[in-house]
Design a protein around this motif. Structure first.
Motif, PDB file in Angstrom:
ATOM      1  N   ILE A 264       0.830  -1.201   0.000  1.00 38.99           N
ATOM      2  CA  ILE A 264       0.000   0.000   0.000  1.00 38.99           C
ATOM      3  C   ILE A 264       0.866   1.254   0.000  1.00 38.99           C
ATOM      4  N   ARG A 265       1.948   1.250   0.780  1.00 38.19           N
ATOM      5  CA  ARG A 265       2.826   2.424   0.818  1.00 38.19           C
ATOM      6  C   ARG A 265       3.429   2.703  -0.549  1.00 38.19           C
ATOM      7  N   LEU A 266       3.848   1.649  -1.252  1.00 41.12           N
ATOM      8  CA  LEU A 266       4.412   1.835  -2.583  1.00 41.12           C
ATOM      9  C   LEU A 266       3.397   2.463  -3.535  1.00 41.12           C
ATOM     10  N   ILE A 267       2.176   1.967  -3.470  1.00 38.81           N
ATOM     11  CA  ILE A 267       1.140   2.492  -4.367  1.00 38.81           C
ATOM     12  C   ILE A 267       0.838   3.958  -4.058  1.00 38.81           C
ATOM     13  N   LEU A 268       0.805   4.303  -2.776  1.00 37.51           N
ATOM     14  CA  LEU A 268       0.475   5.675  -2.385  1.00 37.51           C
ATOM     15  C   LEU A 268       1.611   6.652  -2.664  1.00 37.51           C
ATOM     16  N   GLU A 269       2.849   6.170  -2.616  1.00 40.83           N
ATOM     17  CA  GLU A 269       3.994   7.076  -2.720  1.00 40.83           C
ATOM     18  C   GLU A 269       4.534   7.227  -4.131  1.00 40.83           C
ATOM     19  N   ARG A 270       4.268   6.277  -5.009  1.00 45.88           N
ATOM     20  CA  ARG A 270       4.894   6.309  -6.334  1.00 45.88           C
ATOM     21  C   ARG A 270       3.850   6.659  -7.398  1.00 45.88           C
ATOM     22  N   PRO A 271       4.012   7.789  -8.078  1.00 46.66           N
ATOM     23  CA  PRO A 271       3.017   8.213  -9.076  1.00 46.66           C
ATOM     24  C   PRO A 271       2.750   7.164 -10.154  1.00 46.66           C
ATOM     25  N   GLY A 272       3.804   6.468 -10.602  1.00 49.03           N
ATOM     26  CA  GLY A 272       3.598   5.455 -11.624  1.00 49.03           C
ATOM     27  C   GLY A 272       2.709   4.325 -11.152  1.00 49.03           C
ATOM     28  N   LEU A 273       2.888   3.906  -9.907  1.00 46.03           N
ATOM     29  CA  LEU A 273       2.049   2.849  -9.352  1.00 46.03           C
ATOM     30  C   LEU A 273       0.643   3.359  -9.049  1.00 46.03           C
ATOM     31  N   GLN A 274       0.542   4.629  -8.647  1.00 46.42           N
ATOM     32  CA  GLN A 274      -0.784   5.220  -8.449  1.00 46.42           C
ATOM     33  C   GLN A 274      -1.582   5.187  -9.743  1.00 46.42           C
ATOM     34  N   ALA A 275      -0.923   5.529 -10.847  1.00 44.10           N
ATOM     35  CA  ALA A 275      -1.600   5.538 -12.141  1.00 44.10           C
ATOM     36  C   ALA A 275      -2.058   4.129 -12.518  1.00 44.10           C
ATOM     37  N   ARG A 276      -1.201   3.132 -12.286  1.00 47.58           N
ATOM     38  CA  ARG A 276      -1.580   1.754 -12.591  1.00 47.58           C
ATOM     39  C   ARG A 276      -2.736   1.301 -11.699  1.00 47.58           C
ATOM     40  N   ALA A 277      -2.701   1.698 -10.419  1.00 42.55           N
ATOM     41  CA  ALA A 277      -3.774   1.326  -9.504  1.00 42.55           C
ATOM     42  C   ALA A 277      -5.099   1.940  -9.936  1.00 42.55           C
ATOM     43  N   LEU A 278      -5.063   3.207 -10.354  1.00 41.24           N
ATOM     44  CA  LEU A 278      -6.280   3.873 -10.807  1.00 41.24           C
ATOM     45  C   LEU A 278      -6.830   3.202 -12.062  1.00 41.24           C
ATOM     46  N   GLN A 279      -5.945   2.833 -12.979  1.00 42.79           N
ATOM     47  CA  GLN A 279      -6.394   2.159 -14.196  1.00 42.79           C
ATOM     48  C   GLN A 279      -7.022   0.808 -13.873  1.00 42.79           C
ATOM     49  N   ARG A 280      -6.398   0.063 -12.956  1.00 41.20           N
ATOM     50  CA  ARG A 280      -6.958  -1.225 -12.556  1.00 41.20           C
ATOM     51  C   ARG A 280      -8.320  -1.042 -11.894  1.00 41.20           C
ATOM     52  N   LEU A 281      -8.440  -0.018 -11.048  1.00 40.27           N
ATOM     53  CA  LEU A 281      -9.710   0.249 -10.380  1.00 40.27           C
ATOM     54  C   LEU A 281     -10.799   0.560 -11.400  1.00 40.27           C
ATOM     55  N   THR A 282     -10.486   1.432 -12.351  1.00 40.77           N
ATOM     56  CA  THR A 282     -11.460   1.807 -13.383  1.00 40.77           C
ATOM     57  C   THR A 282     -11.857   0.602 -14.222  1.00 40.77           C
ATOM     58  N   ASP A 283     -10.872  -0.182 -14.653  1.00 39.45           N
ATOM     59  CA  ASP A 283     -11.150  -1.362 -15.472  1.00 39.45           C
ATOM     60  C   ASP A 283     -12.011  -2.375 -14.714  1.00 39.45           C
TER      61      ASP A 283
END
Length: 214
Positions: A119-138
């Motif tokens: 979770i920390r990696l996803i919250l702190e890294r913009p690239g992972l945030q973008a991937r998480a958002l795309q996965r959430l939307t999909d």
């Protein structure tokens, strides 16, 4: 056993071996990210820790970024499979709750101390945030389509709203539990409560509470 008492097909030896290898790679990656840092950990490091070759790593994950989401992707695949095995006379709402049950149990139990790292990696890294958002939307779009397939008379907006409520609730609660170090039992209880809230709200959508046709 499934909801109707039928035995679900067991994966073969080859499939179980692939699942173990995939989990080993993902677990090794999160451990190394916690110990060394994300940038400092290479794919070669992860492969060595998981006792596989870099070529094998790429057979399971296209990139280092994707390994962070391995668990999430696996749980979503399980939900898709269970939604496809509809039980006769089950309402769409019951189908969704049944499909989510095993995924929730796994989400509550997996990764232990490394869940917070993920979770920390996803919250702190913009690239992972973008991937998480795309996965959430999909995922929300796909679940909306699956609900529409389970319930053809369900309004498109109702399907999308139901999917967004379910996916958003699970995502938000699992992130909270992992950031704050909830143990598996507390995480499972929190996720069950989240789905209870969602299910209570979705009962207002009449089409979701009627048994699906043959």
């Amino acid at each position: 056993m499934d909801h109707a008492g039928r035995s679900e097909p067991r994966p073969g030896l080859r499939e179980r071996k692939k699942e173990r290898t995939r989990r080993a790679i993902a677990s090794a990656a999160l451990r190394l990210f916690a110990e060394r840092g994300y940038e400092e950990t290479t794919i070669a490091d992860i492969a060595a820790a998981a006792e596989v070759s870099p070529r094998t790593f790429f057979g399971y994950f296209p990139s280092k970024e994707d390994v962070v989401f391995a668990e999430i992707d696996d749980r979503l695949a399980e939900v898709r499979e269970r939604l496809a095995r509809r039980v006769p006379d089950e309402t769409p709402l019951e189908t969704v709750r049944r499909a989510a049950a095993d995924a929730i149990a796994a989400l509550a139990a997996e990764h232990g101390d490394y869940g917070a790292v993920q979770i920390r990696l996803i919250l702190e890294r913009p690239g992972l945030q973008a991937r998480a958002l795309q996965r959430l939307t999909d995922t929300q779009q796909e679940l909306g389509s699956l609900l529409a397939g389970l319930c053809p008379d369900l309004d498109e907006i109702d399907a999308l709203a139901a999917a967004g409520a379910a996916v958003g609730a699970v995502q938000t609660v699992i992130m909270h539990c992992r950031r704050h170090g909830f143990d598996p039992a507390a995480t499972r209880a929190a996720l069950d409560r989240a789905l209870d809230v969602v299910e209570h709200g979705l009962r207002s959508v009449e089409a979701l509470s009627r048994p699906a046709g043959p």
